[in-house]
Scaffold this active site. Structure first.
Site, PDB file in Angstrom:
ATOM      1  N   LYS A   1       1.896   2.150  -5.002  1.00 27.05           N
ATOM      2  CA  LYS A   1       2.478   1.594  -6.232  1.00 27.05           C
ATOM      3  C   LYS A   1       1.597   1.886  -7.450  1.00 27.05           C
ATOM      4  CE  LYS A   1       2.440  -2.466  -4.298  1.00 27.05           C
ATOM      5  NZ  LYS A   1       2.097  -2.060  -2.919  1.00 27.05           N
TER       6      LYS A   1
ATOM      7  N   GLY B   1      -4.511  -4.193  -3.784  1.00 24.83           N
ATOM      8  CA  GLY B   1      -5.476  -3.155  -4.141  1.00 24.83           C
ATOM      9  C   GLY B   1      -4.677  -1.928  -4.522  1.00 24.83           C
ATOM     10  N   HIS B   2      -4.666  -1.593  -5.817  1.00 24.52           N
ATOM     11  CA  HIS B   2      -3.842  -0.481  -6.303  1.00 24.52           C
ATOM     12  C   HIS B   2      -4.762   0.626  -6.802  1.00 24.52           C
ATOM     13  CE1 HIS B   2      -0.337  -3.515  -7.156  1.00 24.52           C
ATOM     14  NE2 HIS B   2      -0.695  -3.473  -5.905  1.00 24.52           N
TER      15      HIS B   2
ATOM     16  N   ASP C   1       0.810  -1.225   0.000  1.00 24.54           N
ATOM     17  CA  ASP C   1       0.000   0.000   0.000  1.00 24.54           C
ATOM     18  C   ASP C   1       0.841   1.272   0.000  1.00 24.54           C
ATOM     19  OD1 ASP C   1      -2.307  -1.561   0.055  1.00 24.54           O
ATOM     20  OD2 ASP C   1      -2.357  -1.609   2.244  1.00 24.54           O
TER      21      ASP C   1
ATOM     22  N   GLN D   1       1.967  -6.133  -3.162  1.00 22.70           N
ATOM     23  CA  GLN D   1       2.427  -6.261  -1.781  1.00 22.70           C
ATOM     24  C   GLN D   1       3.709  -5.425  -1.595  1.00 22.70           C
ATOM     25  OE1 GLN D   1       1.338  -9.532  -3.401  1.00 22.70           O
ATOM     26  NE2 GLN D   1      -0.544  -8.601  -2.729  1.00 22.70           N
TER      27      GLN D   1
HETATM   28  P1  GDP Z   1      -0.692   0.388  -3.537  1.00 21.36           P
HETATM   29  O1  GDP Z   1      -1.293  -0.886  -3.058  1.00 21.36           O
HETATM   30  O2  GDP Z   1       0.776   0.462  -3.257  1.00 21.36           O
HETATM   31  O3  GDP Z   1      -0.985   0.676  -4.994  1.00 21.36           O
HETATM   32  O4  GDP Z   1      -1.363   1.543  -2.705  1.00 21.36           O
HETATM   33  P2  GDP Z   1      -2.939   1.710  -2.369  1.00 21.36           P
HETATM   34  O5  GDP Z   1      -3.623   2.226  -3.585  1.00 21.36           O
HETATM   35  O6  GDP Z   1      -3.479   0.492  -1.715  1.00 21.36           O
HETATM   36  O7  GDP Z   1      -2.876   2.777  -1.207  1.00 21.36           O
HETATM   37  C1  GDP Z   1      -2.392   4.054  -1.411  1.00 21.36           C
HETATM   38  C2  GDP Z   1      -3.522   5.055  -1.097  1.00 21.36           C
HETATM   39  O8  GDP Z   1      -2.959   6.337  -0.953  1.00 21.36           O
HETATM   40  C3  GDP Z   1      -4.550   5.182  -2.217  1.00 21.36           C
HETATM   41  O9  GDP Z   1      -5.799   5.460  -1.656  1.00 21.36           O
HETATM   42  C4  GDP Z   1      -4.041   6.372  -3.018  1.00 21.36           C
HETATM   43  O10 GDP Z   1      -5.070   7.061  -3.724  1.00 21.36           O
HETATM   44  C5  GDP Z   1      -3.487   7.232  -1.919  1.00 21.36           C
HETATM   45  N1  GDP Z   1      -2.345   8.067  -2.320  1.00 21.36           N
HETATM   46  C6  GDP Z   1      -1.345   7.759  -3.186  1.00 21.36           C
HETATM   47  N2  GDP Z   1      -0.422   8.754  -3.200  1.00 21.36           N
HETATM   48  C7  GDP Z   1      -0.870   9.705  -2.347  1.00 21.36           C
HETATM   49  C8  GDP Z   1      -0.349  10.953  -1.913  1.00 21.36           C
HETATM   50  O11 GDP Z   1       0.709  11.413  -2.316  1.00 21.36           O
HETATM   51  N3  GDP Z   1      -1.085  11.632  -0.969  1.00 21.36           N
HETATM   52  C9  GDP Z   1      -2.258  11.167  -0.476  1.00 21.36           C
HETATM   53  N4  GDP Z   1      -2.882  11.904   0.442  1.00 21.36           N
HETATM   54  N5  GDP Z   1      -2.781   9.990  -0.866  1.00 21.36           N
HETATM   55  C10 GDP Z   1      -2.093   9.270  -1.785  1.00 21.36           C
HETATM   56  P1  IMO Z   2      -0.862  -4.154  -2.225  1.00 21.29           P
HETATM   57  O1  IMO Z   2      -0.420  -4.724  -3.556  1.00 21.29           O
HETATM   58  C1  IMO Z   2      -0.952  -4.490   2.095  1.00 21.29           C
HETATM   59  C2  IMO Z   2      -1.019  -8.531   3.774  1.00 21.29           C
HETATM   60  C3  IMO Z   2      -2.264  -8.932   4.515  1.00 21.29           C
HETATM   61  C4  IMO Z   2      -1.681  -9.902   5.524  1.00 21.29           C
HETATM   62  C5  IMO Z   2      -0.598 -10.608   4.729  1.00 21.29           C
HETATM   63  C6  IMO Z   2      -1.026 -11.955   4.160  1.00 21.29           C
HETATM   64  O2  IMO Z   2      -2.154  -3.416  -2.292  1.00 21.29           O
HETATM   65  O3  IMO Z   2       0.237  -3.376  -1.611  1.00 21.29           O
HETATM   66  P2  IMO Z   2      -2.635 -12.643   2.157  1.00 21.29           P
HETATM   67  O4  IMO Z   2      -4.081 -12.349   1.916  1.00 21.29           O
HETATM   68  O5  IMO Z   2      -1.722 -12.149   1.074  1.00 21.29           O
HETATM   69  O6  IMO Z   2      -2.369 -14.079   2.493  1.00 21.29           O
HETATM   70  O7  IMO Z   2      -2.274 -11.819   3.504  1.00 21.29           O
HETATM   71  O8  IMO Z   2      -0.241  -9.725   3.685  1.00 21.29           O
HETATM   72  N1  IMO Z   2      -1.216  -8.045   2.394  1.00 21.29           N
HETATM   73  C7  IMO Z   2      -1.159  -6.761   2.037  1.00 21.29           C
HETATM   74  N2  IMO Z   2      -0.993  -5.646   2.787  1.00 21.29           N
HETATM   75  N3  IMO Z   2      -1.045  -4.392   0.756  1.00 21.29           N
HETATM   76  C8  IMO Z   2      -1.197  -5.492  -0.001  1.00 21.29           C
HETATM   77  O9  IMO Z   2      -1.181  -5.456  -1.337  1.00 21.29           O
HETATM   78  C9  IMO Z   2      -1.291  -6.755   0.639  1.00 21.29           C
HETATM   79  N4  IMO Z   2      -1.444  -8.023   0.206  1.00 21.29           N
HETATM   80  C10 IMO Z   2      -1.391  -8.794   1.284  1.00 21.29           C
HETATM   81  O10 IMO Z   2      -2.883  -7.831   5.131  1.00 21.29           O
HETATM   82  O11 IMO Z   2      -1.055  -9.195   6.575  1.00 21.29           O
HETATM   83 MG    MG Z   3      -2.856  -1.566  -1.849  1.00 19.83          MG
END
Ligand code: GDP
Ligand code: IMO
Ligand code: MG
Length: 425
Positions: free
Chosen positions: A16, A40-41, A13, A225
């Site tokens: 990415k 979840g991206h 999270d 991840q």
């Molecule tokens: P990922 O799994 O690495 O792709 O990241 P996620 O999408 O799960 O989580 C990142 C969250 O932060 C998302 O809700 C993005 O919209 C938000 N986000 C990304 N960059 C920024 C930033 O620079 N500032 C803020 N406030 N939110 C951001």
């Molecule tokens: P992105 O790509 C954050 C965490 C889960 C749990 C552990 C194992 O959005 O960054 P699983 O369901 O994979 O067996 O869970 O890994 N986890 C993540 N945490 N971002 C993710 O993906 C994750 N994918 C798995 O919360 O601790």
């Molecule tokens: Mg994510």
């Protein structure tokens, strides 16, 4: 040498998805190489928000070809839902631009149910999985009892096999876990429908990726991840079941290391973790709550509140090494804008000794005390900054300090979730 690998440098999270969206501009194709819909991206383009679980984030840009690689585990029903959602948002989801590897593994409803049963059985030592069936699907893959995505080419036989996997799991659920059996009536029809929809996308993707690389077309390998969730390099067993590090891109897509010229690590300006396991800089106080609120730190996949803490350079050093990072992107700098002072962990105390290398042992990392440096906050909204010069001095100082501590160039700093809310280094 046209391959870029994009990696989460912390616990996932990191942002990415939005960084992949930036790198997609110069990419011919984007490929996911590991994990499944535990990821979840998020990509935000103006008012439009795209939440991607299986499809590479490049799907949002029409010129990018998208590949779901063989290292992934794919829930067909969820993928169909995601493609429909994208089509509803005006995205071209035709098989001409999306390929699904025939060699990825299928997540069946049985895997999801077993994921929940295994978690419950772990009791107080649960991992906190996303319950998407990731672990059980990779267990089947390793045991050579899994179901390949390529089997969707024959939807009827595929549906029979999915149904068989559920019946098999039911024996385990009832006899071993003492739970109720899963209903089986809808399983075969659902699997058949999903396979019919996905069959046109199936492809031997390692051939196409190598053909692209051979003629110099840039492929962006989008990690899911993060480094600390990698099966081999995170803190066992508090991790996921796939290879999230840069090496995973090579095995999960099937090309050689000589093509890789850029390994981009993405780190939040602070740290978060969802699920259980060690987190040295975790803040269980008001500051942690403030970061969670300001950063909207609730999981994209499960909606769970994310644990929040200070940036940890010991972790980033480790991520630099195991991935061979060539650069760093720092996201969500805007989230720290309200704080009077900001801390960075630069070392740990372990059993009375100061260390700067992250212990790999899970019991040891759980005992470390972070050694912090404290920097002054900037207390100004920075979300409209677009150049380094727009950032207040203390924010620049923070970024430069992270650059100096990690020894990595910082090529992008994000200051808001929207595509344009970024400063390039
Ligand atoms: P990922 O799994 O690495 O792709 O990241 P996620 O999408 O799960 O989580 C990142 C969250 O932060 C998302 O809700 C993005 O919209 C938000 N986000 C990304 N960059 C920024 C930033 O620079 N500032 C803020 N406030 N939110 C951001
Ligand atoms: P992105 O790509 C954050 C965490 C889960 C749990 C552990 C194992 O959005 O960054 P699983 O369901 O994979 O067996 O869970 O890994 N986890 C993540 N945490 N971002 C993710 O993906 C994750 N994918 C798995 O919360 O601790
Ligand atoms: Mg994510």
């Amino acid at each position: 040498m046209p391959a870029t690998i994009l990696i989460g440098a912390q616990w996932g999270d990191e942002g990415k998805g939005r960084v992949a969206d930036w790198l997609a501009r110069d990419s011919y194709a984007m490929a996911r190489y590991a994990g499944g819909d535990n990821a979840g991206h998020t990509v935000m383009v103006g008012e439009k928000q795209f939440k991607l679980h299986l499809t590479p984030s490049g799907i949002v840009q029409p010129h990018v070809r998208c590949i779901l690689g063989s290292g992934m585990v794919i829930n067909p029903t969820r993928l169909v839902q995601e493609l429909d959602m994208l089509a509803g948002q005006g995205v071209d989801i035709s098989p001409q631009r999306i390929q699904i590897s025939t060699r990825a593994h299928i997540i069946t409803p049985a895997h999801m149910e077993l994921d929940g049963a295994e978690e419950r059985a772990r009791g107080g030592e649960s991992i906190g999985t996303t319950r998407r069936g990731i672990g059980p699907a990779y267990q089947d893959k390793s045991a050579r009892t899994g179901l390949l995505t390529g089997e969707m080419a024959d939807p009827e036989t595929f549906a029979d096999k999915v149904l068989a996997s559920v019946k098999q799991a039911n024996k385990l659920l009832v006899n071993y876990y003492g739970l109720e059996a899963m209903p089986t009536d809808e399983i075969a029809a659902q699997a058949c429908n999903a396979a019919q929809r996905l069959a046109p996308y199936l492809s031997e993707t390692s051939h196409s990726i190598n053909e692209m690389l051979e003629v110099g077309q840039r492929v962006l390998c989008e990690g899911a991840q993060g480094t600390l969730l990698d099966l081999d390099h995170g803190h066992y067993p508090y991790l996921t079941s796939s290879s999230a590090v840069a090496g995973g891109a090579l095995t999960g897509l099937g090309f050689g290391p000589h093509y890789v010229d850029r390994v981009v690590g993405v780190a939040k300006a602070y740290s978060t973790r969802v699920g259980n396991g060690p987190f040295p800089t975790e803040l269980l106080d008001d500051t942690g709550d403030r970061i969670r609120t300001a950063g909207a730190e609730f999981g994209t996949t499960t909606g769970r509140p994310r644990r929040c803490g200070w940036l940890d350079v010991v972790i980033l050093h480790y991520a630099r090494r195991v991935n061979g990072l060539t650069e760093l992107v720092l996201t969500k700098l805007d989230v720290l804008s309200d704080l009077d002072e900001i801390k960075i962990a630069v070392a740990y105390e372990l059993d009375g000794r100061r260390i700067t290398q992250m212990p790999l042992d899970t019991a040891a990392i759980a005992r470390v005390q972070p050694v912090y440096e404290t920097l002054p906050g900037w207390k100004i909204d920075i979300s409209s900054a677009r150049r380094l010069a727009d950032l207040p001095q203390n924010a620049r100082r923070y970024v430069e300090h992270v650059r100096d501590l990690t020894g990595l160039p910082i090529t992008m700093i994000s200051v808001g979730p929207e595509r344009d809310q970024a400063v390039y280094g």
